[in-house]
Scaffold this motif. Structure first.
Motif, PDB file in Angstrom:
ATOM      1  N   PRO A 665      46.686  49.622  54.386  1.00  0.00           N
ATOM      2  CA  PRO A 665      46.840  50.362  55.646  1.00  0.00           C
ATOM      3  C   PRO A 665      47.727  49.654  56.668  1.00  0.00           C
ATOM      4  O   PRO A 665      48.497  50.295  57.379  1.00  0.00           O
ATOM      5  N   LYS A 666      47.686  48.308  56.708  1.00  0.00           N
ATOM      6  CA  LYS A 666      48.482  47.625  57.744  1.00  0.00           C
ATOM      7  C   LYS A 666      49.982  47.764  57.510  1.00  0.00           C
ATOM      8  O   LYS A 666      50.788  47.515  58.403  1.00  0.00           O
ATOM      9  N   PHE A 667      50.369  48.150  56.250  1.00  0.00           N
ATOM     10  CA  PHE A 667      51.803  48.329  55.960  1.00  0.00           C
ATOM     11  C   PHE A 667      52.225  49.804  56.056  1.00  0.00           C
ATOM     12  O   PHE A 667      53.342  50.148  55.709  1.00  0.00           O
ATOM     13  N   ILE A 720      62.748  46.132  53.915  1.00  0.00           N
ATOM     14  CA  ILE A 720      61.298  46.372  53.910  1.00  0.00           C
ATOM     15  C   ILE A 720      60.616  45.324  54.806  1.00  0.00           C
ATOM     16  O   ILE A 720      59.800  45.644  55.678  1.00  0.00           O
ATOM     17  N   THR A 721      60.992  44.064  54.595  1.00  0.00           N
ATOM     18  CA  THR A 721      60.394  42.970  55.370  1.00  0.00           C
ATOM     19  C   THR A 721      60.637  43.173  56.866  1.00  0.00           C
ATOM     20  O   THR A 721      59.739  42.988  57.691  1.00  0.00           O
ATOM     21  N   LEU A 728      54.101  44.693  62.437  1.00  0.00           N
ATOM     22  CA  LEU A 728      52.998  43.739  62.636  1.00  0.00           C
ATOM     23  C   LEU A 728      53.215  42.846  63.856  1.00  0.00           C
ATOM     24  O   LEU A 728      52.285  42.216  64.353  1.00  0.00           O
ATOM     25  N   GLN A 729      54.465  42.753  64.303  1.00  0.00           N
ATOM     26  CA  GLN A 729      54.814  41.894  65.438  1.00  0.00           C
ATOM     27  C   GLN A 729      54.401  40.435  65.210  1.00  0.00           C
ATOM     28  O   GLN A 729      54.094  39.734  66.151  1.00  0.00           O
TER      29      GLN A 729
END
Length: 795
Positions: A665-667, A720-721, A728-729
């Motif tokens: 989820p975080k991505f 992507i990175t 995400l900061q």
């Protein structure tokens, strides 16, 4: 009295009587005699304003002055008053009675020659009178008909002369219609010229255009036969010898047959490819559901000769032979592919399939064993069915018409199945080894550099020869518009400057060499450029048309690898400081060791020098269409499965696809920036997440070399990175478990139609030094994605 009678007898002959002919002087007073003449022979010399006549008792010979040269003759033990006369077909010595006589005759003849030449060329200015020259030019333009020389008898030459011999540009015509137009040297055709030979029976002409040496066709040329055949390639001693291409049949786009390969003394000898579209009944194969192939995205990348080669090959059917020849027939190892998808590799003898071979049909049925003629099985062998069942025994009959079998039938169990199949399908071992192919072309390149054989010669001489090649070709081609557009004068001039590479190799020096090679390979006037253009032509000729057969893929890849090794050998000869294998370049940037240049730069970009890194960027773009088509044919089945899955999964919106693939989820982004505006990702939104990474990956189809393709993959990972960092900061480190599903999403959304072909091409041709680095790991990830999608192991 005698003289008068003699002259009356001769001059009543019409041959000597001309209204404009004037007598200048004659030798009746014995002032001039023929050296070594018999005591009782009569030799008179009469000089007219246009000819020197040598009269004997009953005959006379006329030497036109325009093709006559005279000079004092000095030789030990000979008369000091001798004169040497040179004409188009003779040379004789005349002896004067005294030094005064000698001077008189020398001046008289020279003056007469000069006058007849200036008369012929109308250089005389009548108002001023022509100034006296010491002697007429030894190089001049004149016309002459030969009467004596057996080869030139009755032929007329018009053109430049030097001391009694045709020398320079000229035209030579025989009464039977033969005609040569071009360069002469010391009386012989030498240089560049055109030759026409009438063919009486066909009422058409043979026509040769090309290089000559000492009166014979020698070097590169094009010979168009009256029969319609055309040979383009090397000649030696008037015979086809070296590398050449012969097209037979009508000069239309579908010529019935074409041979390209090695010749020796007018016969096919060595390795060659023969394309024959008349050999089997032209039954059309069912066309595949989709057209696999590759067309040029940018015309500038296409080699100039590409379109010609394409039209000529790949007719409606027939077969193609790729193998060895002896005395004009197929003899030795070879491969045949046909329009029906049949594939044979094995032995040939006296133009037939004789001996041990492997035959495969389109549906993967295969036979491995003895043959006695084309497609005729005769002897021991193993016949393997599509499902792995096989017969072992004796076979006789023609493939496809019913074969008699005496032997044993095996139904292997599941565990043996794979082993049996692979035993039969190891193709290529009976084909010609790639290093044995196209030897004549590489030999020709070495000899242009002045080397007897590969790698043996003087480097300085080689560079001199390159300069000569460029300047002479420039002179020859300077008027053709095609030449001006393809080989720009600046490129040529920059190629004539030898790159100074001295001492240990640095990045700068490597870059200089790389740039030089790019330019050299771009102009067909440079020996390397010429080699490359010919290699591209033969490669396309081999692998398009009937040659676009998936079973040839591995041979096509190995052939490119062999080209790389052999061209690298040539490059290393010219630049001996290049290492012979894989080796590191020290990170010195010619003294400028700054913090981010120098060492880092070298470590990042040029860890090693290999033939791949240096030459693939030059070679692969030109060979890409036929090669990629073979990859697409070979991977057709698995790519169809992959594609069907890609289309199905792409129907899902972004969020559901991301979670279906197991992305954490975080991505999964909540908002995305589109044209600078932030937008919320809705449940139904499609095609917005990781959009820049998807766009990056799609670029893989527009690149040619594995190195460029790997850079695209790396760029995709970086995109992507970047997107995740923005989300995400904070800094984070990828683990493969986190990264893989995200990358899988990008691959699915990028919708690359021939991803399997791309993956296999990178795998086959990538620089071995990259495999274990960062890019190698990234590539492995892409490969894993492809297999995951294909087998639908997606979650």
């Amino acid at each position: 009295g005698k003289m008068t009678a003699f002259l009356t007898r001769h001059f009543s002959a019409d041959s000597l009587r001309k209204p404009e002919r004037r007598l200048i002087c004659e030798s009746s007073n014995r002032g001039l005699t023929l050296q070594h003449a018999g005591r009782f022979s009569i030799n008179w010399f009469i000089l007219f304003n246009d000819a020197l006549v040598h009269a004997q008792f009953s005959t006379h010979h006329i030497f036109p002055l325009v093709t006559l040269w005279v000079e004092p003759h000095f030789e030990e033990n000979s008369n000091l008053n001798a004169l040497k006369i040179t004409t188009a077909e003779e040379q004789f010595i005349l002896t004067a009675a005294s030094p005064q006589e000698k001077t008189k005759w020398l001046r008289a003849i020279n003056q007469a020659v000069d006058h007849s030449l200036s008369g012929a060329q109308e250089h005389v200015n009548p108002g001023l009178g022509s100034p006296m020259r010491a002697e007429p030019p030894i190089s001049r333009t004149a016309t002459y008909t030969f009467y004596k020389d057996p080869r030139l008898k009755e032929a007329t030459y018009e053109g430049r002369w030097l001391s009694g011999k045709p020398h320079g540009k000229g035209v030579l015509q025989w009464p039977d219609g033969r005609m040569y137009t071009g360069d002469f040297r010391n009386g012989l055709e030498d240089g560049y010229g055109e030759y026409i030979i009438p063919n009486k029976t066909l009422k058409k002409n043979d026509h040769y255009q090309g290089h000559w040496k000492e009166g014979k066709m020698h070097g590169h040329g094009i010979y168009k036969y009256a029969t319609g055949e055309v040979y383009e390639g090397c000649f030696q001693d008037n015979m086809r010898h070296g590398h050449g291409l012969l097209r037979s049949g009508k000069l239309t786009s579908s010529c019935p047959s074409m041979f390209i390969g090695q010749w020796a003394q007018d016969k096919k000898m060595g390795y060659g490819v023969f394309d024959d579209i008349t050999r089997t009944p032209a039954v059309k194969r069912p066309s595949p559901a989709r057209r696999v192939g590759w067309s040029w995205p940018w015309t500038s990348q296409a080699p100039s000769s590409a379109h010609l080669i394409d039209q000529a090959t790949g007719g409606t059917g027939g077969e193609k032979y790729m193998g060895m020849w002896l005395d004009d027939v197929r003899h030795g190892n070879g491969v045949v592919v046909t329009q029906f998808g049949l594939y044979y590799e094995g032995a040939f003898s006296n133009n037939k399939m004789v001996g041990y071979g492997i035959l495969l049909s389109e549906d993967d049925t295969s036979f491995e064993g003895e043959f006695s003629d084309d497609w005729i099985l005769n002897g021991k062998g193993i016949l393997t069915m599509q499902n792995g069942d096989y017969f072992e025994g004796s076979f006789s009959g023609e493939w496809g018409t019913g074969i008699k079998v005496a032997g044993t039938y095996f139904k292997p169990n599941l565990y043996e199945d794979d082993r049996e199949k692979s035993r039969v399908l190891r193709l290529g071992k009976l084909a010609v080894h790639p290093d044995e192919k196209w030897k004549a072309m590489f030999d020709e390149c070495w000899s242009q550099l002045g080397c007897e054989c590969a790698g043996q010669g003087d480097i300085k001489k080689a560079w001199d020869n390159i300069a000569v090649c460029l300047t002479t070709s420039r002179r020859q081609h300077k008027d053709s518009p095609d030449f001006r557009s393809r080989s720009h004068t600046q490129t040529l001039e920059s190629l004539e400057v030898i790159p100074q590479i001295v001492g240990p190799l640095t990045l700068d020096k490597y870059e200089t060499i790389r740039r030089y090679l790019m330019k050299a390979c771009d102009t067909p006037l440079h020996p390397l450029g010429n080699l490359l253009e010919t290699l591209v032509a033969v490669y396309r000729m081999t692998y398009v048309g009937v040659g676009a057969n998936r079973r040839l893929l591995q041979q096509a890849v190995n052939e490119i690898k062999s080209y790389l090794i052999r061209i690298f050998q040539l490059v290393r000869f010219l630049f001996p400081d290049l290492p012979d294998g894989d080796s590191l370049i020290p990170g010195t940037h010619t003294g400028k060791e700054d913090s981010n240049g120098g060492k880092d730069f070298a470590d990042h970009w040029f860890p090693v020098i290999t033939s791949c890194g240096l030459l693939l960027p030059v070679l692969l773009p030109r060979l890409y269409p036929p090669l990629f088509t073979l990859y697409a044919l070979d991977n057709e089945r698995e790519e169809d499965i992959y594609w069907e899955c890609v289309l199905r999964l792409n129907k899902q919106p972004d969020l559901s696809l991301l979670s279906f693939l197991g992305v954490q989820p975080k991505f999964i982004p909540d908002t995305v920036s589109i044209l600078g505006e932030k937008k919320e990702v809705q449940a139904i939104t499609k095609e917005v997440c990781y959009a820049s990474a998807i766009e990056s990956l799609q670029q893989i189809s527009t690149t040619f070399t594995p190195a460029d393709k790997l850079n695209v993959i790396q760029q995709t990972f970086e995109e992507i990175t970047q997107e995740v960092l923005t989300m995400l900061q904070e800094d984070f480190l990828w683990s493969m478990d986190d990264l893989f599903p995200v990358f899988l999403y990008v691959v699915l959304r990028a919708r690359i139609r021939n991803l399997g072909s791309e993956v296999h091409l990178i795998e086959d041709l990538m620089d071995p030094s990259v495999q274990h680095g960062e890019q190698g790991i990234m590539f492995t990830t892409l490969k894993a994605c492809y297999y995951q999608i294909q087998h639908e192991k997606l979650t």
